[in-house]
Scaffold this motif. Structure first.
Motif, mmCIF file in Angstrom:
data_model
loop_
_atom_site.group_PDB
_atom_site.id
_atom_site.type_symbol
_atom_site.label_atom_id
_atom_site.label_comp_id
_atom_site.label_asym_id
_atom_site.label_seq_id
_atom_site.Cartn_x
_atom_site.Cartn_y
_atom_site.Cartn_z
ATOM 1 N N THR A 548 1.732 -6.298 5.380
ATOM 2 C CA THR A 548 1.369 -4.969 4.868
ATOM 3 C C THR A 548 1.047 -4.013 6.012
ATOM 4 O O THR A 548 1.458 -2.849 5.990
ATOM 5 C CB THR A 548 0.163 -5.065 3.905
ATOM 6 O OG1 THR A 548 0.383 -6.145 2.996
ATOM 7 C CG2 THR A 548 -0.008 -3.806 3.102
ATOM 8 N N CYS A 552 3.122 -0.737 6.759
ATOM 9 C CA CYS A 552 2.311 0.487 6.661
ATOM 10 C C CYS A 552 2.472 1.321 7.937
ATOM 11 O O CYS A 552 2.611 2.544 7.884
ATOM 12 C CB CYS A 552 0.848 0.109 6.445
ATOM 13 S SG CYS A 552 -0.245 1.526 6.249
ATOM 14 N N TRP A 563 0.322 5.874 1.408
ATOM 15 C CA TRP A 563 0.248 4.433 1.683
ATOM 16 C C TRP A 563 -0.664 3.668 0.724
ATOM 17 O O TRP A 563 -0.602 2.444 0.660
ATOM 18 C CB TRP A 563 -0.247 4.206 3.119
ATOM 19 C CG TRP A 563 -1.644 4.711 3.353
ATOM 20 C CD1 TRP A 563 -2.006 5.961 3.726
ATOM 21 C CD2 TRP A 563 -2.861 3.979 3.182
ATOM 22 N NE1 TRP A 563 -3.374 6.077 3.818
ATOM 23 C CE2 TRP A 563 -3.929 4.864 3.493
ATOM 24 C CE3 TRP A 563 -3.169 2.660 2.814
ATOM 25 C CZ2 TRP A 563 -5.261 4.477 3.431
ATOM 26 C CZ3 TRP A 563 -4.504 2.273 2.761
ATOM 27 C CH2 TRP A 563 -5.538 3.179 3.057
ATOM 28 N N SER A 567 0.614 0.017 -0.131
ATOM 29 C CA SER A 567 0.012 -1.154 0.520
ATOM 30 C C SER A 567 -0.341 -2.240 -0.505
ATOM 31 O O SER A 567 -0.188 -3.430 -0.250
ATOM 32 C CB SER A 567 -1.250 -0.751 1.289
ATOM 33 O OG SER A 567 -2.245 -0.282 0.398
ATOM 34 N N CYS A 624 -4.571 -2.813 5.013
ATOM 35 C CA CYS A 624 -4.054 -1.486 5.351
ATOM 36 C C CYS A 624 -5.186 -0.467 5.465
ATOM 37 O O CYS A 624 -5.156 0.417 6.334
ATOM 38 C CB CYS A 624 -3.075 -1.043 4.268
ATOM 39 S SG CYS A 624 -1.533 -0.489 4.935
#
Length: 638
Positions: A548, A552, A563, A567, A624
């Protein structure tokens, strides 16, 4: 001398309990039981099970011999949810006193009872029994395997076959059981403990002379005439008006296996090398991802942050590209932020439940000898982890500038459990329709609702209240008033594509272990390799977090600042692959033919996949969240 405070009493009690537990070594409910010669042994019967239908039935749903009064054993929540129905039986054993050709009862089948037996034989049902908390097993010799003897739980109700010279399939019942009870005698104390419970079933058309009375002796099985049953050469057919005589032998054999190791034969995994291969394979994935994350963090980010921090003139600032450009939008609350808070909170609840369950399992509290313990622990831990769900969803909600904390609390408390309860209720209605013992009784359903409304919901409220009272999490950079336009993205950065790619590696890290978990659930085998499972779980956490973070970073470099949901969905998409694998497993490994059984399988796998989605999504989201806060707090913003 003054009175001790209540807290002191509690502390002393806890210390005493810990001391007693440490001294006793054996876990509650599974302490060894010692038997004297001639002491009566209680043989219990459990449910009839089939891997073809996945619908358990009580032992006495078939016309087997019954004791004068059927007594149900007390069952915990997990046993009821699993469909266990443990009852007493007419079998009478006495410690170290062998018996031959004991007549249990004589039955004359009618059209209905014969039909019931035939249906169970067609569906390959197995009879399960218990002696001193050990399940009954059938030993199967294997000459070509590394492990010479494997054990199958329970024996088949019967089998299908043909008489010589005919092509018509007939049904035959196993009506003679040859039991072997293995015991270990301590040389020092002389204590005798049961360490094994085995059976060899036979189908015998018993014969006798004259009219049937209580004192009738059989000509086909007579210890005085040294006639014992060793094969099924003249099997007992199942037909209307047929007479079936149920008999059994009991033999006692001394064993070198100690009581503490008696479960080892049941839990023997012939293919533990596959688990090591799975872990090594998963570690390769983790090392690859860790290398990528390290490269991003050390090389790219270090260079980028240094460059951004050295920008002095306005012209240079205008020429900047990449992830710093979106600093004014990256912490803008996402669309449907309420729903995201609920999903993250539920994911935290799952994470807490699984982590604590695995720790208990590693410590030996959830061994197979503690039947239903795993299921009970998971349900109760889920309920108590509502505290964490409420806290994490409220903290996130306040960060998104939310004000109605009670609304988000209600959504967190009801959204996932209500969905699961609705699916579970429909599946339970299907099981009720089949008159199976797997149907959860109304009383247990009510108990589950009480756990939900009486404990889980209040705990979610407590967690939310505490979380909302805390000061809001501050963003490292301020958000612009007007959202920035996102430039056109290349095809490989398209949300759907990157989300689907993100789920492959987390699934790849767990899919071999997943095979063994599915086998234990649907093919009724023991699963007790929680050590392997815990390592795989840790690998899953790292894989979800790293994949992730990598995706990201690429997304932010493409000046796409949306995001938040991406995520969550990136690592959460591994649940889609889990469900696809479950579908593949259904068609390749299982022999399920009934529509109800298929609906049960896909219903429960859907619940499992949904839970896996929430767990993995939450891990990806928090990874993230930490990553974006870290990189944007390292950059000077003018």
């Amino acid at each position: 001398m003054g009175k001790a405070a209540p807290g002191q009493y509690l502390w002393i009690s806890v210390c005493v309990l810990l001391f007693v537990h440490a001294r006793s070594f054996y876990l509650p409910g599974v302490a060894p039981q010692e038997f004297k010669k001639g002491e009566a042994l209680t043989v219990k019967v459990n449910k009839l099970t089939s891997t073809k239908t996945q619908l358990p039935y009580t032992f006495y749903s078939l016309d087997y011999c019954r004791p004068p009064k059927i007594i149900d054993s007390a069952e915990n929540l997990g046993e009821v949810l699993r469909g266990d129905r443990i009852e007493n039986s007419p079998y009478e054993f006495k410690m170290r006193e062998p018996q031959m050709c004991n007549i249990l009862c004589r039955r004359t089948l009618n059209a209905k009872t014969a039909k019931d037996f035939k249906e169970k034989i067609d569906d390959e049902y197995r009879v399960n029994m218990i002696l001193d908390n050990l399940p009954l097993v059938v030993p199967i010799e294997r000459t070509e395997q590394r492990i010479s003897t494997v054990y199958q739980r329970g024996f088949n109700v019967g089998f299908k076959g043909q008489y010589a010279g005919t092509k018509e399939q007939k049904h035959f019942i196993y009506n003679h059981l040859s039991f072997t009870v293995r015991f270990h005698q301590d040389k020092e104390t002389g204590a005798t403990r049961i360490v094994g419970f085995e059976v060899k079933p036979f189908s015998v058309k018993h014969a006798y002379e004259g009219k049937w009375t209580e004192k009738t002796t059989l000509t086909t099985c007579n210890p005085h005439a040294k006639r014992v049953v060793t094969s099924s050469e003249t099997p007992q057919e199942v037909e209307d008006k047929k007479e079936v005589i149920f008999t059994y032998d009991v033999d006692f054999q001394e064993s070198d296996i100690k009581w503490a190791s008696r479960w080892d034969t049941y839990l023997l995994m012939p293919d533990d090398q596959i688990h090591w291969f799975s872990i090594v394979n998963s570690l390769m994935i983790v090392l690859f991802l860790s290398g990528m994350v390290a490269m991003i963090m050390l090389r790219t980010l270090y260079r980028d942050i240094s460059k951004y921090n050295q920008l002095e003139t306005q012209e240079e600032a205008q020429e900047e590209t990449g992830w710093k450009l979106v600093h004014g939008d990256v912490f803008r609350p996402p669309a449907n932020s309420d729903l995201l808070c609920v999903y993250v909170g539920t994911g935290v609840q799952f994470f807490g439940m699984i982590l604590v369950t695995m720790i208990f399992a590693l410590l030996g509290f959830l061994s197979p000898s503690n039947r239903g313990g795993l299921m009970t622990a998971m349900v109760l831990l889920w309920v108590f982890m509502g505290l964490l769900a409420g806290y994490s969803s409220a903290r996130l909600y306040k960060m998104f500038k939310g004000t109605e904390w009670k609304k988000i609390t209600l959504k967190t408390a009801f959204m996932f459990p209500a969905t699961i309860f609705a699916v579970f209720f429909v599946l339970n209605a299907l099981i009720w329709g089949q008159k199976s013992s797997g149907a959860v009784p109304f009383g247990t359903m009510f108990a589950l609702v009480v756990l939900w409304f009486g404990i889980s919901v209040p705990l979610v409220f407590v967690g939310s209240y505490v979380g909302f009272k805390k000061p809001a999490i501050e963003d490292p950079v301020k958000s612009n008033k007007i959202p920035r336009q996102i430039p056109d993205q290349p095809w490989y950065m398209h949300p759907a594509f990157s989300i689907l790619i993100g789920g492959i590696l987390p699934f790849g890290a767990v899919f071999i272990e997943l095979f063994f978990i599915l086998t234990s659930i649907w093919l009724h085998q023991f699963y007790y390799i929680f050590g392997f499972l815990f390592i795989v779980f840790l690998i899953l956490i790292v894989t979800c977090a790293e994949i992730t973070v990598v995706l990201c970073y690429f997304q932010l470099c493409s000046e796409d600042y949306q995001w938040w949901w991406r995520s969550y969905l990136t690592s959460g998409s591994s649940a889609l692959y889990l469900f696809l694998y479950a579908t593949f497993y259904f068609f390749t490994k299982l022999n399920i033919t009934k529509p109800v059984s298929g609906a049960l399988y896909f219903g429960y796998m859907l619940i499992g996949s949904y839970a896996f989605f929430m767990l993995t999504g939450m891990i990806g989201f928090y990874a993230c969240f930490w990553f974006t806060r870290l990189i944007y707090s390292s950059v000077k913003i003018d």
